[in-house]
Write an enzyme that holds these catalytic residues in place. Sequence first.
Site, short mmCIF file in Angstrom:
data_model
loop_
_atom_site.label_atom_id
_atom_site.label_comp_id
_atom_site.label_asym_id
_atom_site.label_seq_id
_atom_site.Cartn_x
_atom_site.Cartn_y
_atom_site.Cartn_z
N HIS A 1 1.44 4.79 -2.42
CA HIS A 1 0.84 5.69 -3.63
C HIS A 1 2.19 6.41 -4.20
CE1 HIS A 1 -3.51 5.63 -2.20
NE2 HIS A 1 -2.77 5.37 -1.16
N GLU B 1 -11.18 3.68 6.35
CA GLU B 1 -10.18 4.73 6.93
C GLU B 1 -10.50 5.93 7.62
OE1 GLU B 1 -7.94 6.84 3.66
OE2 GLU B 1 -6.38 7.36 5.01
N HIS C 1 0.72 -1.21 0.12
CA HIS C 1 0.05 0.17 0.16
C HIS C 1 0.89 1.31 0.02
CE1 HIS C 1 -3.72 2.08 2.18
NE2 HIS C 1 -2.91 3.01 1.11
N1 ADE Z 1 -4.58 9.04 -1.64
C1 ADE Z 1 -3.12 8.92 -1.28
N2 ADE Z 1 -3.24 8.53 -0.11
C2 ADE Z 1 -4.55 8.31 0.41
C3 ADE Z 1 -5.05 7.80 1.78
N3 ADE Z 1 -4.54 7.59 2.97
N4 ADE Z 1 -6.27 7.78 1.64
C4 ADE Z 1 -7.22 7.88 0.51
N5 ADE Z 1 -6.79 8.33 -0.67
C5 ADE Z 1 -5.29 8.56 -0.69
ZN ZN Z 2 -3.66 5.07 0.59
#
Ligand code: ADE
Ligand code: ZN
Length: 338
Positions: A18, A199, A16
């Site tokens: 980005h 989240e 995970h």
């Molecule tokens: N894009 C990048 N990081 C993120 C996160 N923690 N939650 C949702 N979208 C994201």
């Molecule tokens: Zn994320």
Amino acid sequence: MSIEKFIREIPKAELHLHIEGSFQPELMFDIAKRNHIEIPYKSVEELKKAYKFGCLQDFLDIYYTGAGVLLKEEDFYDLTMAYFEACRENNIIFAEIMFDPQTHTQRGVSFDTVIRGIQEAREEAKEKYGIDSLLIMSYLRHLSEEEAFKTLEQSLPYKEWITSVGLDSSERGNPPSKFRKVFEASVKEGYRPVAHAGEEGDADYIWEAIDLLGVHRIDHGNRSLQDENLVKEIVKRDLALTVCPLSNLELRNVDVLTSHPLKKLMDKGIKVTVNSDDPAYFGGHLNENFLQIRKALDLTKEDIVELVKNSFQYSFASEEQKSGYLKRVDAFVADFQD
Ligand code: ADE
Ligand code: ZN
């Protein structure tokens, strides 16, 4: 035995991450300069000071501004290569990299530019450093499902470079159900579904992600603890969670790391992995996440090994790759000396 040394050196997978969230301020300033783009901060120090977030949306606003300096194939290559350098430092030998095409195509940068830059770095990292990786194409959930369909369409010529589809960006008010059809179509194209859920959103978003999108893993998923039946279902379906401790702290999903739910989730029988999410913004890469959560929750060496093994076991690597990685972990554990 030094548990810190053990954590730093054990071979790991990251599931995970980005790529836009790995954009270090120094590189951001360099790329902005060569692309003649003004960043609304005078210096790296001033930019870093802005990294104080009250919630997910505060962070996303800055994250999209930062990504706005990426224009050319070489920019995406440099960004991705910098992440692979961090992989070497963190002993990450396998990485599943999320990218947000719409963050760029919405600004007029072509899908081709984005993916070619990333792909070139992936090939170089494999060749030079022996790091394996794959790509998760994430749809931005604050945009429409129609926009996601356009992105799916744009991705098809590059299908062999993409393994999975994800769902990220502003969670509240954008439930997984909004993307049911595009996930169905993505799966038909051979992409494996994952999604951010739980989240900031409640447990019902996680239910939707597993029931309507058919996800193989849940990104974050911390809030599954709100619903005992959901916990049972996640265990029954053997779905792993990609948990991101420092992200949860920086985005105020937990007040302090000592109240982080990671160990509770493990104790319920859920398969948890540790990840950095957006390391340039949240104070550290994968090792730092492990070190801080270990200290906060007093995790044992056995817990660390379990978390690390989960990250390989629940990855999208082939069965053959997985067994090779797990053997490397076992050999490391057997041979480790302080
Ligand atoms: N894009 C990048 N990081 C993120 C996160 N923690 N939650 C949702 N979208 C994201
Ligand atoms: Zn994320």
